[in-house]
Design a protein around this motif. Structure first.
Motif, mmCIF file in Angstrom:
data_model
loop_
_atom_site.group_PDB
_atom_site.id
_atom_site.type_symbol
_atom_site.label_atom_id
_atom_site.label_comp_id
_atom_site.label_asym_id
_atom_site.label_seq_id
_atom_site.Cartn_x
_atom_site.Cartn_y
_atom_site.Cartn_z
ATOM 1 N N MET A 1 0.838 -1.197 0.000
ATOM 2 C CA MET A 1 0.000 0.000 0.000
ATOM 3 C C MET A 1 0.872 1.246 0.000
ATOM 4 S SD MET A 1 -2.908 -1.088 2.823
ATOM 5 C CE MET A 1 -3.862 0.414 2.566
ATOM 6 N N THR A 2 0.415 2.277 -0.670
ATOM 7 C CA THR A 2 1.134 3.540 -0.681
ATOM 8 C C THR A 2 0.948 4.250 0.655
ATOM 9 O OG1 THR A 2 -0.757 4.787 -1.527
ATOM 10 C CG2 THR A 2 0.715 3.746 -3.156
ATOM 11 N N ARG A 3 1.811 5.234 0.898
ATOM 12 C CA ARG A 3 1.668 6.006 2.134
ATOM 13 C C ARG A 3 0.298 6.700 2.187
ATOM 14 N NH1 ARG A 3 5.925 7.112 5.828
ATOM 15 N NH2 ARG A 3 7.669 5.766 5.317
ATOM 16 N N GLU A 4 -0.176 7.165 1.041
ATOM 17 C CA GLU A 4 -1.476 7.834 1.018
ATOM 18 C C GLU A 4 -2.592 6.863 1.397
ATOM 19 O OE1 GLU A 4 0.789 7.938 -1.341
ATOM 20 O OE2 GLU A 4 1.438 10.044 -1.261
ATOM 21 N N ALA A 5 -2.513 5.640 0.882
ATOM 22 C CA ALA A 5 -3.528 4.636 1.206
ATOM 23 C C ALA A 5 -3.453 4.238 2.676
ATOM 24 C CB ALA A 5 -3.350 3.411 0.314
ATOM 25 N N LEU A 6 -2.247 4.130 3.202
ATOM 26 C CA LEU A 6 -2.076 3.799 4.615
ATOM 27 C C LEU A 6 -2.616 4.910 5.510
ATOM 28 C CD1 LEU A 6 1.491 2.255 4.442
ATOM 29 C CD2 LEU A 6 -0.595 1.042 5.129
ATOM 30 N N LEU A 89 9.866 -5.147 4.956
ATOM 31 C CA LEU A 89 9.196 -4.096 5.717
ATOM 32 C C LEU A 89 7.685 -4.298 5.679
ATOM 33 C CD1 LEU A 89 9.470 -1.378 7.257
ATOM 34 C CD2 LEU A 89 9.174 -0.243 5.050
ATOM 35 N N GLY A 90 7.058 -4.373 6.832
ATOM 36 C CA GLY A 90 5.618 -4.557 6.906
ATOM 37 C C GLY A 90 5.168 -5.999 6.783
ATOM 38 N N ALA A 95 -0.792 -2.893 9.091
ATOM 39 C CA ALA A 95 -1.618 -1.723 9.425
ATOM 40 C C ALA A 95 -2.982 -2.214 9.874
ATOM 41 C CB ALA A 95 -1.731 -0.800 8.217
ATOM 42 N N ASP A 96 -2.975 -3.135 10.833
ATOM 43 C CA ASP A 96 -4.208 -3.815 11.216
ATOM 44 C C ASP A 96 -5.025 -3.071 12.262
ATOM 45 O OD1 ASP A 96 -3.521 -5.901 9.509
ATOM 46 O OD2 ASP A 96 -2.351 -6.904 11.058
ATOM 47 N N ASP A 97 -4.419 -2.132 12.956
ATOM 48 C CA ASP A 97 -5.141 -1.384 13.980
ATOM 49 C C ASP A 97 -4.751 0.086 13.884
ATOM 50 O OD1 ASP A 97 -2.914 -0.729 16.093
ATOM 51 O OD2 ASP A 97 -2.634 -2.842 15.610
#
Length: 391
Positions: A1-6, A89-90, A95-97
């Motif tokens: 995922m992109t930083r914007e999507a994250l 990385l990741g 980004a689950d919570d």
């Protein structure tokens, strides 16, 4: 995922409340992650804060709001700033919570430690994380990769420039221990009691590999530290040792997860804490054994010593076992200082604080004995005793 999507995912995820089972005893009322300033460059004052540890180290990295700097790095390994394009990385902390998503979206500084196959680093590697910008937010990541047969120690220390610095600290730690490797990871935090601390820590331990994890908690105001170890290959072993001391109105929350994915694996989690004044602590532990993970040997315990009537601790152990040939046990205790011990020591001329310090040392001795590095063992013991007032 992109930083914007994250970042969009972070914004959509709700802030946990006490209606969420894993946050039942941790109240985030009044806390707004967006209210804290970003990681604007700041002076490197935190690096001058007093350290709890005196170590003879092979490499030193310093990370704060201004970035990451390497003062010393040994040859033959990668001990360097972490970049966005690393393939691992990741892979363990996504980004689950709300808080892991926030870190994934906005982190700016991190450390990569990659030790090649068969390489043994005799002296520890040291990462110092400093929180020094008043009202600021610090988001960082650590990625550790131990290739097959490697052996090394990483010590990470979190500290505030002063005891009055308020802030928001958000960390993500990923550790990959390949076949036959051994990693010792030590994380000690002594942040100011005005700092919110959230951390998502996840390790994967492969066939015949070993991970020895030490967590020391002395600072911060509130938050949650999550530690998950995946025993992913036969013969994998993980041991996590936790020691914490809270006073004033501190609230410490540890959420641990032992996931056994392969047969003949071992995990051993032991956390002990002492609480004074109006401090509170939460420990939630879960052992999960998947189908096929036969011959699992898993243990978890949490024991708390209350040094005042207003201190409080909550222990929630749990088991989820899907295999039928396993050995899984857990224990949790909560108790006041033994009055007979206190009377015995004071009757022999010790003051009450001196007697309490001796009792605290005895209470923690078995978990301190689990720490392999002697300087770390000594520093943790001294820090625990130092929290007892002299008068």
């Amino acid at each position: 995922m992109t930083r914007e999507a994250l970042l969009e995912r972070y914004r959509q995820l709700p802030l946990p409340t006490r209606r969420d089972e894993h946050w039942r005893f941790t109240d985030l009322s009044g806390f707004d992650p967006d209210a804290w300033e970003g990681t604007a460059p700041a002076a490197r004052g935190p690096s001058g804060a007093a350290s709890m540890l005196e170590l003879d180290v092979a490499g030193v990295a310093t990370l704060d709001e201004a970035g990451i700097s390497l003062e010393r790095a040994p040859d033959g390994i990668r001990f360097e700033p972490l970049t966005d394009d690393h393939p691992l990385l990741g892979s363990l902390v996504g980004a689950d919570d709300k808080f892991s998503a926030h870190n994934a979206a906005v982190w700016q500084h991190g450390l990569l430690l990659h030790v090649p196959a068969g390489v043994e680093v005799e002296r520890p590697l040291y990462l110092r994380v400093g929180n020094g910008a008043e009202g600021g937010a610090l988001h960082w990541r650590v990625l550790v990769v131990a290739e097959p047969g490697s052996r090394f120690t990483l010590v990470e220390e979190l500290a505030s420039a002063t005891g009055d610095v308020s802030g928001y600290a958000n960390a993500a730690v990923e550790i990959v221990v390949r076949e036959g490797a051994k990693v010792e990871y030590v994380n000690v935090q002594n942040l100011s009691q005005k700092t919110w601390l959230f951390a998502s820590c996840h390790a994967r331990v492969e066939r015949d590999a070993e991970l020895d994890w030490v967590a020391g908690g002395f600072g911060s105001a509130n938050g949650k530290v999550r530690i998950q170890n995946d025993l992913a290959g036969p013969g994998a072993t993980s041991r996590v040792t936790g020691a914490y001391f809270a006073d004033g109105t501190q609230h410490l929350d540890y959420d641990t997860y032992q996931l056994h994915l392969a047969p003949s694996t071992t995990s051993d989690f032991a956390f002990k804490g002492a609480l004074r004044d109006h401090a509170t602590a939460v420990w939630r532990g879960m052992i999960r054994v998947e189908q096929g993970a036969q011959k699992t040997n898993a243990y978890q315990e949490n024991r708390n010593l209350l040094l005042s009537r207003d201190a409080n601790a909550n222990s929630i152990p749990g088991l989820e076992i899907l295999a039928n040939d396993v050995r899984c046990t857990h224990g949790a205790t909560l108790g006041q200082v033994d009055r007979e011990q206190l009377f015995y020591l004071m009757a022999r001329g010790l003051s009450r604080p001196e007697a309490e310090r001796l009792i605290v040392r005895g209470f923690f001795q078995d978990v301190l004995d689990r720490v392999e590095l002697e300087p770390v063992r000594t520093a943790l013991g001294d820090a625990l005793e130092a929290r007892i007032p002299h008068a």
